[in-house]
Motif scaffolding. Structure first.
Motif, PDB file in Angstrom:
ATOM      1  N   VAL A 182      -4.119  17.558   1.354  1.00 19.43           N
ATOM      2  CA  VAL A 182      -3.722  16.159   1.214  1.00 19.43           C
ATOM      3  C   VAL A 182      -2.510  15.876   2.098  1.00 19.43           C
ATOM      4  O   VAL A 182      -1.724  16.770   2.389  1.00 19.43           O
ATOM      5  CB  VAL A 182      -3.408  15.787  -0.246  1.00 19.43           C
ATOM      6  CG1 VAL A 182      -4.648  15.960  -1.112  1.00 19.43           C
ATOM      7  CG2 VAL A 182      -2.255  16.576  -0.812  1.00 19.43           C
ATOM      8  N   THR A 183      -2.405  14.634   2.512  1.00 20.93           N
ATOM      9  CA  THR A 183      -1.254  14.171   3.265  1.00 20.93           C
ATOM     10  C   THR A 183      -0.468  13.226   2.370  1.00 20.93           C
ATOM     11  O   THR A 183      -1.006  12.204   1.919  1.00 20.93           O
ATOM     12  CB  THR A 183      -1.681  13.447   4.555  1.00 20.93           C
ATOM     13  OG1 THR A 183      -2.457  14.349   5.346  1.00 20.93           O
ATOM     14  CG2 THR A 183      -0.472  12.977   5.339  1.00 20.93           C
ATOM     15  N   ALA A 187       3.906  13.398  -5.296  1.00 20.22           N
ATOM     16  CA  ALA A 187       4.635  14.591  -4.861  1.00 20.22           C
ATOM     17  C   ALA A 187       6.111  14.240  -4.729  1.00 20.22           C
ATOM     18  O   ALA A 187       6.478  13.066  -4.740  1.00 20.22           O
ATOM     19  CB  ALA A 187       4.097  15.098  -3.526  1.00 20.22           C
ATOM     20  N   ASP A 188       6.926  15.264  -4.603  1.00 20.28           N
ATOM     21  CA  ASP A 188       8.373  15.017  -4.514  1.00 20.28           C
ATOM     22  C   ASP A 188       8.861  14.841  -3.085  1.00 20.28           C
ATOM     23  O   ASP A 188      10.036  14.609  -2.875  1.00 20.28           O
ATOM     24  CB  ASP A 188       9.140  16.154  -5.196  1.00 20.28           C
ATOM     25  CG  ASP A 188       9.039  17.463  -4.440  1.00 20.28           C
ATOM     26  OD1 ASP A 188       8.064  17.641  -3.680  1.00 20.28           O
ATOM     27  OD2 ASP A 188       9.927  18.312  -4.606  1.00 20.28           O
ATOM     28  N   VAL A 237       0.859  -1.181   0.000  1.00 17.10           N
ATOM     29  CA  VAL A 237       0.000   0.000   0.000  1.00 17.10           C
ATOM     30  C   VAL A 237       0.897   1.234   0.000  1.00 17.10           C
ATOM     31  O   VAL A 237       1.764   1.377   0.858  1.00 17.10           O
ATOM     32  CB  VAL A 237      -0.946  -0.007   1.218  1.00 17.10           C
ATOM     33  CG1 VAL A 237      -1.739   1.287   1.304  1.00 17.10           C
ATOM     34  CG2 VAL A 237      -1.877  -1.221   1.160  1.00 17.10           C
ATOM     35  N   LEU A 238       0.682   2.099  -0.972  1.00 16.07           N
ATOM     36  CA  LEU A 238       1.489   3.314  -1.111  1.00 16.07           C
ATOM     37  C   LEU A 238       0.884   4.503  -0.376  1.00 16.07           C
ATOM     38  O   LEU A 238       1.600   5.369   0.116  1.00 16.07           O
ATOM     39  CB  LEU A 238       1.638   3.670  -2.594  1.00 16.07           C
ATOM     40  CG  LEU A 238       2.311   2.617  -3.457  1.00 16.07           C
ATOM     41  CD1 LEU A 238       2.212   3.004  -4.926  1.00 16.07           C
ATOM     42  CD2 LEU A 238       3.760   2.443  -3.033  1.00 16.07           C
ATOM     43  N   TRP A 241       3.304   9.241  -2.617  1.00 14.61           N
ATOM     44  CA  TRP A 241       1.937   9.166  -3.134  1.00 14.61           C
ATOM     45  C   TRP A 241       0.969   9.722  -2.107  1.00 14.61           C
ATOM     46  O   TRP A 241       1.229   9.684  -0.903  1.00 14.61           O
ATOM     47  CB  TRP A 241       1.560   7.716  -3.430  1.00 14.61           C
ATOM     48  CG  TRP A 241       2.264   7.119  -4.597  1.00 14.61           C
ATOM     49  CD1 TRP A 241       3.460   6.455  -4.577  1.00 14.61           C
ATOM     50  CD2 TRP A 241       1.838   7.131  -5.951  1.00 14.61           C
ATOM     51  NE1 TRP A 241       3.790   6.050  -5.845  1.00 14.61           N
ATOM     52  CE2 TRP A 241       2.813   6.449  -6.715  1.00 14.61           C
ATOM     53  CE3 TRP A 241       0.720   7.641  -6.614  1.00 14.61           C
ATOM     54  CZ2 TRP A 241       2.689   6.262  -8.079  1.00 14.61           C
ATOM     55  CZ3 TRP A 241       0.609   7.455  -7.981  1.00 14.61           C
ATOM     56  CH2 TRP A 241       1.586   6.776  -8.698  1.00 14.61           C
ATOM     57  N   TRP A 242      -0.172  10.219  -2.566  1.00 15.24           N
ATOM     58  CA  TRP A 242      -1.254  10.647  -1.670  1.00 15.24           C
ATOM     59  C   TRP A 242      -2.588  10.217  -2.260  1.00 15.24           C
ATOM     60  O   TRP A 242      -2.729  10.037  -3.456  1.00 15.24           O
ATOM     61  CB  TRP A 242      -1.230  12.147  -1.413  1.00 15.24           C
ATOM     62  CG  TRP A 242      -1.390  13.004  -2.654  1.00 15.24           C
ATOM     63  CD1 TRP A 242      -0.378  13.545  -3.402  1.00 15.24           C
ATOM     64  CD2 TRP A 242      -2.612  13.412  -3.283  1.00 15.24           C
ATOM     65  NE1 TRP A 242      -0.905  14.247  -4.463  1.00 15.24           N
ATOM     66  CE2 TRP A 242      -2.262  14.194  -4.404  1.00 15.24           C
ATOM     67  CE3 TRP A 242      -3.954  13.205  -3.003  1.00 15.24           C
ATOM     68  CZ2 TRP A 242      -3.232  14.760  -5.249  1.00 15.24           C
ATOM     69  CZ3 TRP A 242      -4.916  13.767  -3.839  1.00 15.24           C
ATOM     70  CH2 TRP A 242      -4.553  14.532  -4.944  1.00 15.24           C
TER      71      TRP A 242
END
Length: 139
Positions: free
Chosen positions: A121-122, A104-105, A30-31, A128-129
């Motif tokens: 977002v977290t 995201a980076d 799970v990412l 990944w989010w």
């Protein structure tokens, strides 16, 4: 009305996500995972190498997480510039609950615009989010 914060008991574990989705825990991971207590959405690296990502929906039904939709979220997408947060997909389920996901980076928090609406977002350590509409309680 205010958004309800899901408790640990109404948030599936990564192990539950893999089991409900039928993914083998040895080869998948799970990412990112988000839940509103009634629905959960997870990004799953289905073969463990980052090349095939699925978006899995889980639905809480009588205290048990059940499988909802599962769609390909795309292949590995490299994030470019520093400070970048990308929306890669968004939509709603058959009940009208909205979801979004992206890359995201760096991990942490960010705000992105989805369909003309700003959402917080977290970003997981994986980069990944995933986001899901909060459940709104009436007072």
């Amino acid at each position: 009305m205010r958004p309800a914060e899901p408790s640990e008991s109404t948030r599936p574990s990564p192990e539950t996500v893999l089991a409900v989705g039928g993914w083998h825990p040895r080869h998948s991971r799970v990412l990112a995972l988000a839940s509103n207590g009634a629905y959960a959405f997870a990004l799953v690296d289905t073969n463990g190498d980052g090349s095939e990502i699925d978006l899995d929906e889980l639905i809480l039904d009588d205290g048990e997480w059940r499988a909802g939709m599962s769609v390909g979220a795309g292949e590995f997408i490299a994030v470019g510039s520093r400070g970048s947060v990308y929306v890669l997909g968004y939509g709603s389920n058959v009940s009208g609950v909205r979801w979004a996901y992206g890359r995201a980076d760096r991990p942490g928090t960010a705000e992105v615009e989805v369909d003309g609406r700003a959402i917080a977002v977290t970003i997981a350590d994986t980069g990944w989010w995933v986001w899901v509409d909060p459940v709104v309680e009436s007072n």
